[in-house]
Design a protein around this motif. Structure first.
Motif, PDB file in Angstrom:
ATOM      1  N   ILE A  65      47.048  34.620  48.421  1.00 47.43           N
ATOM      2  CA  ILE A  65      47.951  33.832  49.258  1.00 47.43           C
ATOM      3  C   ILE A  65      49.097  34.722  49.710  1.00 47.43           C
ATOM      4  N   PRO A  66      49.278  34.919  51.021  1.00 47.11           N
ATOM      5  CA  PRO A  66      50.329  35.809  51.530  1.00 47.11           C
ATOM      6  C   PRO A  66      51.735  35.356  51.122  1.00 47.11           C
ATOM      7  N   THR A  67      52.636  36.308  51.057  1.00 49.62           N
ATOM      8  CA  THR A  67      54.022  36.025  50.682  1.00 49.62           C
ATOM      9  C   THR A  67      54.659  34.986  51.598  1.00 49.62           C
ATOM     10  N   ALA A  68      54.406  35.119  52.905  1.00 48.42           N
ATOM     11  CA  ALA A  68      55.001  34.192  53.875  1.00 48.42           C
ATOM     12  C   ALA A  68      54.549  32.758  53.625  1.00 48.42           C
ATOM     13  N   VAL A  69      53.303  32.588  53.219  1.00 50.53           N
ATOM     14  CA  VAL A  69      52.790  31.236  52.943  1.00 50.53           C
ATOM     15  C   VAL A  69      53.486  30.647  51.728  1.00 50.53           C
ATOM     16  N   TRP A  70      53.661  31.460  50.688  1.00 49.52           N
ATOM     17  CA  TRP A  70      54.381  30.985  49.504  1.00 49.52           C
ATOM     18  C   TRP A  70      55.793  30.552  49.882  1.00 49.52           C
ATOM     19  N   LEU A  71      56.449  31.339  50.720  1.00 51.12           N
ATOM     20  CA  LEU A  71      57.819  31.037  51.118  1.00 51.12           C
ATOM     21  C   LEU A  71      57.885  29.690  51.836  1.00 51.12           C
ATOM     22  N   VAL A  72      56.981  29.479  52.774  1.00 47.07           N
ATOM     23  CA  VAL A  72      56.948  28.217  53.515  1.00 47.07           C
ATOM     24  C   VAL A  72      56.666  27.038  52.579  1.00 47.07           C
ATOM     25  N   LEU A  73      55.752  27.215  51.639  1.00 42.12           N
ATOM     26  CA  LEU A  73      55.433  26.149  50.692  1.00 42.12           C
ATOM     27  C   LEU A  73      56.640  25.770  49.844  1.00 42.12           C
ATOM     28  N   PHE A  74      57.342  26.777  49.358  1.00 42.89           N
ATOM     29  CA  PHE A  74      58.536  26.506  48.552  1.00 42.89           C
ATOM     30  C   PHE A  74      59.563  25.702  49.358  1.00 42.89           C
ATOM     31  N   VAL A  75      59.813  26.112  50.600  1.00 40.77           N
ATOM     32  CA  VAL A  75      60.791  25.425  51.443  1.00 40.77           C
ATOM     33  C   VAL A  75      60.367  23.978  51.694  1.00 40.77           C
ATOM     34  N   LEU A  76      59.097  23.753  51.991  1.00 43.25           N
ATOM     35  CA  LEU A  76      58.604  22.405  52.270  1.00 43.25           C
ATOM     36  C   LEU A  76      58.742  21.489  51.058  1.00 43.25           C
ATOM     37  N   VAL A  77      58.316  21.966  49.894  1.00 47.73           N
ATOM     38  CA  VAL A  77      58.383  21.150  48.669  1.00 47.73           C
ATOM     39  C   VAL A  77      59.823  20.747  48.375  1.00 47.73           C
ATOM     40  N   ASN A  78      60.741  21.713  48.417  1.00 49.37           N
ATOM     41  CA  ASN A  78      62.134  21.428  48.073  1.00 49.37           C
ATOM     42  C   ASN A  78      62.811  20.526  49.091  1.00 49.37           C
ATOM     43  N   THR A  79      62.456  20.692  50.360  1.00 50.60           N
ATOM     44  CA  THR A  79      63.051  19.846  51.396  1.00 50.60           C
ATOM     45  C   THR A  79      62.617  18.393  51.226  1.00 50.60           C
ATOM     46  N   VAL A  80      61.352  18.175  50.936  1.00 49.15           N
ATOM     47  CA  VAL A  80      60.849  16.812  50.727  1.00 49.15           C
ATOM     48  C   VAL A  80      61.545  16.154  49.537  1.00 49.15           C
ATOM     49  N   VAL A  81      61.652  16.880  48.425  1.00 49.37           N
ATOM     50  CA  VAL A  81      62.289  16.317  47.227  1.00 49.37           C
ATOM     51  C   VAL A  81      63.753  15.991  47.503  1.00 49.37           C
ATOM     52  N   ASN A  82      64.477  16.911  48.156  1.00 48.76           N
ATOM     53  CA  ASN A  82      65.886  16.665  48.461  1.00 48.76           C
ATOM     54  C   ASN A  82      66.054  15.492  49.424  1.00 48.76           C
ATOM     55  N   TYR A  83      65.131  15.339  50.343  1.00 50.53           N
ATOM     56  CA  TYR A  83      65.208  14.238  51.317  1.00 50.53           C
ATOM     57  C   TYR A  83      65.018  12.878  50.644  1.00 50.53           C
ATOM     58  N   LEU A  84      64.225  12.837  49.605  1.00 51.14           N
ATOM     59  CA  LEU A  84      63.912  11.568  48.937  1.00 51.14           C
ATOM     60  C   LEU A  84      65.073  11.023  48.105  1.00 51.14           C
ATOM     61  N   GLY A  85      66.111  11.818  47.879  1.00 52.85           N
ATOM     62  CA  GLY A  85      67.285  11.299  47.195  1.00 52.85           C
ATOM     63  C   GLY A  85      67.657  12.059  45.947  1.00 52.85           C
ATOM     64  N   ILE A  86      68.919  11.915  45.553  1.00 52.08           N
ATOM     65  CA  ILE A  86      69.456  12.695  44.437  1.00 52.08           C
ATOM     66  C   ILE A  86      68.800  12.329  43.110  1.00 52.08           C
ATOM     67  N   LYS A  87      68.366  11.063  42.948  1.00 52.15           N
ATOM     68  CA  LYS A  87      67.752  10.671  41.677  1.00 52.15           C
ATOM     69  C   LYS A  87      66.398  11.356  41.501  1.00 52.15           C
ATOM     70  N   ILE A  88      65.635  11.445  42.579  1.00 54.29           N
ATOM     71  CA  ILE A  88      64.346  12.136  42.523  1.00 54.29           C
ATOM     72  C   ILE A  88      64.574  13.616  42.221  1.00 54.29           C
ATOM     73  N   THR A  89      65.564  14.201  42.883  1.00 57.80           N
ATOM     74  CA  THR A  89      65.888  15.616  42.647  1.00 57.80           C
ATOM     75  C   THR A  89      66.258  15.846  41.189  1.00 57.80           C
ATOM     76  N   ALA A  90      67.104  14.961  40.635  1.00 52.42           N
ATOM     77  CA  ALA A  90      67.536  15.112  39.242  1.00 52.42           C
ATOM     78  C   ALA A  90      66.355  14.996  38.283  1.00 52.42           C
ATOM     79  N   THR A  91      65.433  14.083  38.567  1.00 53.42           N
ATOM     80  CA  THR A  91      64.259  13.901  37.701  1.00 53.42           C
ATOM     81  C   THR A  91      63.355  15.132  37.725  1.00 53.42           C
ATOM     82  N   VAL A  92      63.065  15.632  38.921  1.00 54.15           N
ATOM     83  CA  VAL A  92      62.204  16.813  39.044  1.00 54.15           C
ATOM     84  C   VAL A  92      62.825  18.018  38.357  1.00 54.15           C
ATOM     85  N   THR A  93      64.122  18.225  38.592  1.00 54.29           N
ATOM     86  CA  THR A  93      64.775  19.398  38.004  1.00 54.29           C
ATOM     87  C   THR A  93      64.833  19.309  36.485  1.00 54.29           C
TER      88      THR A  93
END
Length: 487
Positions: A142-170
Motif C-alpha cells: 500500500i503506497p504511502t500516499a494511500v495510507w496518508l489519505v486513509l488516516f485523514v479520512l478516518v479521523n475526519t469522520v470521527v471528529n465530524y460525528l462529535g466529541i463523545k465519539i472522539t473521546a470514546t475512540v481515543t
C-alpha cells in the motif's frame, strides 16, 4: 442537564460557567468529564511518543534521553500551572488566544493565537506523514500516499460525528498503547537482566558527566518537547467540559505527570539497548527507527514490527485525531471573534462540532502531508517538527506573562507562588529552550510571529483593533480565583 444558556445570571468559573457572561452562546455540547479529558490529553501526547523521535533526542542529548524528558516534564508542569490558573478565569475554547486577549489585550491574544496556529495547523500534517511512511515500511503493498489519505479520512469522520465519539475512540487507543508499552518495558527489563545491553550503564544512560551541559540538554528538550505537545489541547475542550473548570487544569497536570513518567522510563531502558550508540553520538544518520531497533535487539524482529506498527497507528489515528479536533476548536474560537473568516465558526446543530473548521484542518493536513510525501525530504519533516515546537513555545511564553499580568497587575493577587514565581520559572526555562533551538526554527518561526505582529499593527493603524465578545464588561478575581462581574 439544562443548557448553560438557559440561565444568564453570572456564574463563578468553578463550574461549567455560562458563556453568556463572556458574550457567547453555548453551541458545543457539554459531554466530557475529568477522565475523558485526561484520556484525551494522554492520547494527544501519545504514551509511546518517544518511539518515533528517540534517535534524534538520543543524538542531540549525548545519550541522556531520560534526563532530557525529565527536564522537559518540569518545564511543562510550570506551563500546566499557568493553564490551570487561566482556565479558571476564562473557561472557554481558544486556549492561549483567549487567555491573552482577555488577560492582557486583544492584540496580544491575536499574536498568541497566531503563534500557536503554527503548532496546531502543522502538527496534524506532521503526524499523518510520519505515520504513513511507517505503515508503508510495514505494508509495502500500500503506497504511502494511500495510507496518508486513509488516516485523514478516518479521523475526519470521527471528529465530524462529535466529541463523545472522539473521546470514546481515543480511550480505546489509549488502552492499546498502554498495553504495548507495558509489554515493551517488561521485555526490555528481561533483556537487560540477561546482559543484552549495549554497554551503557543505568547511571550513564541517565547522566553522563563527560558530555553534560545545560545548553546540550535544553537543545534536546527543544526536540523532545514534541512528545509533550497536546496536554494543552485539553484547554480547547473547556466549552465541552461538564464539570468544574478546575478539573481542566487537573486533567492537564495529571496527563503530563503520567506521560512524563512513562517517557522517562521507556527512554531510559531504550538507551541501554539501542544498537551502536557511538554511531549516533558521533553524528551518524538518524533513521527514525532506533527505538524499534532497540526492541528488536531485546527480543527479536517481532518486537521491531510491534513497536513500528504501534507508533504508526498512535501517530496516524489516535494522536492526529485529537490534534485535528483541538485545531478545529482554536479556529472556531478565533473565527467567532472575527479574527478569522466567519465560516469557520459554523457549528453542526446535529453533532455540535465546528464542521467547517474540522474540514479545513483535514484539507490542509492532506495538502501539506502529500507535499512532504512527494518531496521525501527527511530534513523537511524534521524542520516541520521544529516549527511545531517553536509555535507552541512562543504561545506558552505569552501564557506565563498573561498569568502574572491578569492576576497580579490587573487584579492585585498576592498569591506569589502560583501567579508570579511559578510562571517566572516556566518562562525562563522556555526562553532558554527557544534560544537553544536550531537556527531554522528560530528564523522561520520568528518570521511567522513578526508577520502576526504586522497584521495586528495594520489593524490597529486602520482603526480595526481586534476585539472579543463581551470585552466591554470588566471582571475581577476574588481571593478564591472565582471569576465574578465587577460591580
Amino acid at each position: 442537564m439544562a443548557s448553560p444558556q438557559a440561565d444568564s445570571r453570572p456564574q463563578p468559573a468553578e463550574g461549567p460557567a455560562s458563556l453568556e457572561n463572556f458574550g457567547y452562546r453555548q453551541e458545543l455540547r457539554r459531554e466530557l468529564r475529568f477522565m475523558d479529558m485526561l484520556a484525551y490529553g494522554l492520547v494527544f501526547m501519545v504514551p509511546i511518543a518517544p518511539f518515533a523521535i528517540f534517535g534524534s533526542v538520543f543524538q542531540v542529548s549525548g545519550g541522556m534521553v531520560a534526563l532530557t524528558y525529565l527536564v522537559a516534564l518540569v518545564a511543562m508542569l510550570f506551563t500546566a500551572n499557568s493553564y490551570a490558573q487561566m482556565v479558571k478565569a476564562f473557561p472557554m475554547a481558544g486556549s492561549v488566544y483567549n487567555y491573552a486577549s482577555r488577560g492582557i489585550a486583544p492584540p496580544v491574544g491575536f499574536v498568541a493565537g497566531w503563534a500557536i496556529l503554527l503548532d496546531y495547523i502543522l502538527v496534524p500534517s506532521l503526524l499523518y506523514v510520519v505515520a504513513a511512511f511507517s505503515m508503508n515500511a510495514i505494508v509495502t503493498a500500500i503506497p504511502t500516499a494511500v495510507w496518508l489519505v486513509l488516516f485523514v479520512l478516518v479521523n475526519t469522520v470521527v471528529n465530524y460525528l462529535g466529541i463523545k465519539i472522539t473521546a470514546t475512540v481515543t480511550r480505546w487507543f489509549l488502552i492499546a498503547q498502554l498495553i504495548v508499552l507495558a509489554l515493551v518495558v517488561v521485555v526490555f527489563l528481561i533483556a537487560l537482566g540477561q546482559g543484552k545491553g549495549n554497554g551503557l550503564s543505568a547511571g550513564t544512560a541517565l547522566f553522563n558527566g563527560d558530555l553534560f551541559g545545560w545548553s546540550l540538554i535544553f537543545a534536546a528538550v527543544g526536540v523532545a518537547m514534541l512528545s509533550f505537545l497536546g496536554f494543552d489541547g485539553i484547554s480547547m475542550l473547556a466549552e465541552e467540559n461538564r464539570e468544574e473548570a478546575s478539573k481542566i487544569g487537573r486533567a492537564m497536570a495529571g496527563a503530563l505527570i503520567v506521560a512524563g513518567v512513562l517517557f522517562v522510563l521507556q527512554t531510559w531502558l531504550g538507551s541501554m539497548l539501542v544498537p551502536n550508540p557511538d554511531a549516533l553520538l558521533n553524528g551518524g544518520p538518524v533513521a527514525g527507527d532506533e527505538f524499534a531497533a532497540a526492541a528488536e535487539s531485546a527480543s527479536g524482529h517481532w518486537m521491531y514490527v510491534l513497536t513500528s506498527l504501534a507508533t504508526a497507528l498512535a501517530w496516524g489515528i489516535a494522536n492526529a485525531m485529537v490534534a485535528q479536533g483541538a485545531t478545529s476548536r482554536l479556529l472556531f474560537a478565533m473565527a467567532r471573534d472575527k479574527q478569522l473568516p466567519s465560516f469557520l465558526a459554523k457549528v453542526s446543530p446535529k453533532h455540535a462540532v465546528p464542521t467547517n473548521a474540522v474540514f479545513l484542518v483535514a484539507g490542509l493536513s492532506l495538502v501539506l502531508g502529500l507535499t512532504l510525501w512527494f518531496t521525501r525530504e527527511a530534513d523537511a519533516i524534521a524542520d516541520l517538527g521544529r516549527l511545531v515546537n517553536f509555535g507552541a513555545l512562543v504561545a506558552f511564553i505569552v501564557l506565563h506573562v498573561t498569568v502574572f499580568w491578569w492576576y497580579v497587575v490587573r487584579n492585585g493577587s498576592r498569591d506569589w507562588v502560583r501567579h508570579a514565581i511559578l510562571p517566572a520559572l516556566g518562562l525562563g526555562m522556555l526562553v532558554f529552550v527557544v534560544i537553544n533551538q536550531k537556527i531554522f526554527a528560530q528564523l522561520i518561526g520568528g518570521i511567522w510571529v513578526l508577520l502576526g505582529i504586522a497584521v495586528v499593527a495594520f489593524l490597529v493603524a486602520t482603526k480595526r483593533t481586534p476585539m472579543l465578545s463581551g470585552m466591554s464588561e470588566e471582571t475581577t478575581v476574588d481571593p478564591d480565583d472565582n471569576l465574578t462581574p465587577a460591580p
